[in-house]
Write an enzyme that holds these catalytic residues in place. Structure first.
Site, PDB file in Angstrom:
ATOM      1  CE  LYS A 141      -8.118  -9.404 -22.787  1.00  5.78           C
ATOM      2  NZ  LYS A 141      -8.942  -8.198 -22.977  1.00  5.78           N
TER       3      LYS A 141
ATOM      4  CG  HIS B 162       5.291  -5.791  -4.856  1.00  4.78           C
ATOM      5  ND1 HIS B 162       4.077  -5.648  -4.221  1.00  4.78           N
ATOM      6  CD2 HIS B 162       5.971  -4.645  -4.624  1.00  4.78           C
ATOM      7  CE1 HIS B 162       4.010  -4.475  -3.644  1.00  4.78           C
ATOM      8  NE2 HIS B 162       5.147  -3.838  -3.867  1.00  4.78           N
TER       9      HIS B 162
ATOM     10  CB  SER C 117     -15.955  -4.687 -28.133  1.00  2.00           C
ATOM     11  OG  SER C 117     -15.223  -5.672 -27.415  1.00  2.00           O
TER      12      SER C 117
ATOM     13  N   GLY D 141       0.848  -1.190   0.000  1.00  2.00           N
ATOM     14  CA  GLY D 141       0.000   0.000   0.000  1.00  2.00           C
ATOM     15  C   GLY D 141       0.874   1.227   0.000  1.00  2.00           C
TER      16      GLY D 141
ATOM     17  N   GLY E 136     -14.151  -8.383 -28.559  1.00  2.00           N
ATOM     18  CA  GLY E 136     -13.010  -8.744 -27.720  1.00  2.00           C
ATOM     19  C   GLY E 136     -13.334  -9.956 -26.849  1.00  2.00           C
ATOM     20  CB  VAL E 137     -11.104 -12.117 -24.808  1.00  2.00           C
ATOM     21  CG1 VAL E 137     -11.273 -13.335 -23.929  1.00  2.00           C
ATOM     22  CG2 VAL E 137     -10.115 -12.401 -25.920  1.00  2.00           C
ATOM     23  CG  ASP E 138     -12.133  -8.433 -21.714  1.00  2.00           C
ATOM     24  OD1 ASP E 138     -11.452  -9.473 -21.766  1.00  2.00           O
ATOM     25  OD2 ASP E 138     -11.645  -7.295 -21.611  1.00  2.00           O
ATOM     26  CB  SER E 139     -17.669  -7.730 -24.825  1.00  2.00           C
ATOM     27  OG  SER E 139     -17.104  -7.868 -26.092  1.00  2.00           O
TER      28      SER E 139
ATOM     29  CB  CYS F  16       5.337  -3.971  -0.100  1.00  2.00           C
ATOM     30  SG  CYS F  16       6.084  -2.401  -0.522  1.00  2.00           S
ATOM     31  CE1 TYR F  17       1.790   1.111   5.792  1.00  7.77           C
ATOM     32  CE2 TYR F  17       0.019  -0.506   5.728  1.00  7.77           C
ATOM     33  CZ  TYR F  17       0.597   0.614   6.294  1.00  7.77           C
ATOM     34  OH  TYR F  17       0.009   1.225   7.371  1.00  7.77           O
TER      35      TYR F  17
ATOM     36  CD  GLU G  78       2.366  -8.623  -5.234  1.00  8.34           C
ATOM     37  OE1 GLU G  78       3.217  -9.315  -4.649  1.00  8.34           O
ATOM     38  OE2 GLU G  78       2.108  -7.458  -4.890  1.00  8.34           O
TER      39      GLU G  78
END
Ligand code: XMP
Length: 506
Positions: free
Chosen positions: A362, A165, A219, A51, A221-224, A78-79, A167
């Site tokens: 994604k 980090h 659109s 953070g 795209g993969v997401d929609s 980290c924080y 991650e």
């Protein structure tokens, strides 16, 4: 499950994603979640996220000290590590400058956390303060050139802290460190599956939507596409899919996408609104303004289709949210995403906004799409920004400049596919610069446009590396584009990574 307490890091969701990729369920709560709420979740382990605050500042975000006495394994990142050290009476050294970037760690003690991690492992740092002295009962697990306490661990209790980090993609073996924590230290079983997410989301959607209708913009795209399919599975014909041509799509895009939806079997309505978008964009240079205009026009055209009681569905992903709103203040606005314009926020307040992909990245959406049975060519399609070519034409958008970019981009896509690179990398695209340069064609001096090519590799769009495409491919791209696209006499290749650059030029 592993519980992540969020202190406002832009990586908190990334931690959850990485843990889920280990097939261990992970969930995020804000740092101020009361202890009884935390205990109710019965977490096998807790991660305190990074953070932007300093543990030394007054009113620093904190957790109850009792958390460290419960025998639940805790990993501070980290924080989160600084806070752990601070609360357990270690010493924090205030940093005057921020250490930012890659660093090599020197392992100093054996620990379950670093099992299998080699000495000299590269890690990604981004911090101001650091732990000056570990709390009593702790020992230093690893140090680095600029940060003597890069990792610490309690001698007998399952308490750990890392300054870097694990991650983020740039930390070598970062996933191994999280795996060591989740599986070996917390003893979590690898039982979580994407199919569990599908079942739960479909059940939740049915429960939320009841008998009403849902409007969903697609659109291509993969997401929609994944979103539409998920909704179609949940509510069938009560889903209204709309595809809007905003005038800044790639060459032949509208036809390709409509044909694809037909193939998948989801009915979609097509609205050609290109003229109205392009009229509004005329003369506009500022990328943020372009984004706002496109967002607003889109919402206007789109909301026209929204019935009074309908829900609105959006394929918003986690990075869209994190980069457009500030999470409890600390994460600064990087750019405006069209998913978060005023009208949408209003619907959200009315409880009419559906965003089932909001917690995913994604690659998780791709996995979800695979689970739903979408073909690989749809899943591996490169991401394309909502504001389309408008953010890839720097400066003003004219029909001529749009045509130029569309032609160049079509050549790029064709060549990338032929060379087998298109599906291997995150994104590859052209950017039309508001710069002209001198050239010669035949005996004539020309003064024409410069086009940039960008190809990046990325796991989630949050960080990215430029791709060293083979010289022969670059040469072919440049030759074809300069010879075949009227108005371009110079091609440049972008060799910047994110950060500090971004993927799009805007
Ligand atoms: P940047 O340029 O911020 O982009 O490094 C990160 C990723 O996000 C995509 N992008 C968008 N996607 N709507 C989207 O759906 C948008 O407004 C938008 N802007 C950027 C970008 O192409 C890259 O993959």
């Amino acid at each position: 499950m592993i519980l992540i307490l969020d202190f406002g890091s832009q990586y908190s969701q990334l931690i959850a994603r990485k843990i889920r990729s280990l097939r261990v369920y992970a969930e995020i709560l804000p740092f101020y979640a009361p202890l009884n709420v935390i205990l109710k979740k019965a977490p096998g382990g807790v991660i305190l996220s990074g953070g932007p605050a300093s543990a030394l500042q007054t009113k620093a975000p904190t957790v109850s000290k009792k958390l460290f006495d419960l025998d639940i394994p805790i990993l501070g990142i980290c924080y989160g590590m600084q806070l752990m050290a601070y609360l357990l009476d270690g010493k924090i050294t205030r940093g005057n400058t921020r250490e930012y970037g890659r660093s090599e760690i020197r392992i100093q003690s054996d620990s379950a956390l670093f099992k299998g991690i080699p000495d000299g492992n590269t890690v990604w740092m981004s911090h101001g303060d650091s732990v000056g002295k570990v709390p009593s009962g702790f020992r230093i697990l690893a140090g680095s050139h600029d940060c003597p306490v890069t990792a610490m661990g309690h001698k007998t209790k399952p308490l750990f802290g890392v300054q870097f980090h694990p991650e983020v993609h740039h930390t070598q073996n970062g996933l191994r460190i999280l795996k060591n924590f989740a599986q070996n230290i917390c003893r979590e079983k690898r039982t979580w599956r994407m199919s569990a997410f599908v079942d739960k989301t479909i059940a939740d959607l049915r429960e939320q939507i009841k008998g009403r209708k849902v409007l969903c913009g697609i659109s291509g795209g993969v997401d929609s596409t994944v979103l539409a399919l998920l909704l179609y599975k949940a509510i069938g014909k009560r889903l209204k899919c709309v595809f809007i041509d905003n005038g800044v799509l790639r060459k032949n895009e509208a036809n390709t996408i409509l044909a694809r939806f037909k193939r998948i079997g989801i009915p979609a309505r097509f609205i050609d609104a290109s003229r109205r978008f392009l009229e509004k964009l005329e003369g506009v240079r500022d990328p943020e303004k372009k984004r706002r205009i496109i967002g607003k026009e889109f919402v206007d055209v789109f909301l026209d289709q929204l019935g009074e009681k309908d829900f609105l569905a959006q394929g918003t992903l986690y990075p869209d949210v994190i980069e457009s709103v500030s999470v409890k203040g600390p994460s600064a606005t990087i750019k405006t995403h069209h998913n978060r314009v005023k009208e949408i926020l209003k619907l959200e307040k009315q409880g009419r906004l559906i965003e089932p992909l909001k917690e995913l990245f994604k690659d998780e959406v791709r996995e979800l799409g695979r689970e739903l049975g979408l073909p690989e060519d749809v899943l591996k399609r490169q991401p394309f920004p909502g504001p389309g070519l408008a953010v890839r034409i720097l400066g003003t958008i004219t029909p001529e400049r749009l045509r130029t970019l569309k032609e160049a981009d079509a050549i790029l896509i064709e060549e990338m596919k032929n060379a087998g690179f298109y599906h291997k990398i995150w994104q590859s695209f052209c950017i039309l610069l508001p710069v002209q340069s001198v050239g010669v064609m035949g005996d004539e001096r020309t003064y024409e446009n410069v086009l940039a090519i960008r190809a990046v590799q990325s796991v989630d769009g949050m960080t990215a590396d430029w791709v060293p495409l083979p010289a022969r491919l670059l040469s072919r791209l440049s030759n074809r584009i300069i010879n075949e696209v009227k108005g371009i006499n110079r091609v440049a290749y972008d060799i910047s990574s994110k950060p500090p650059s971004t993927i799009e030029w805007e």
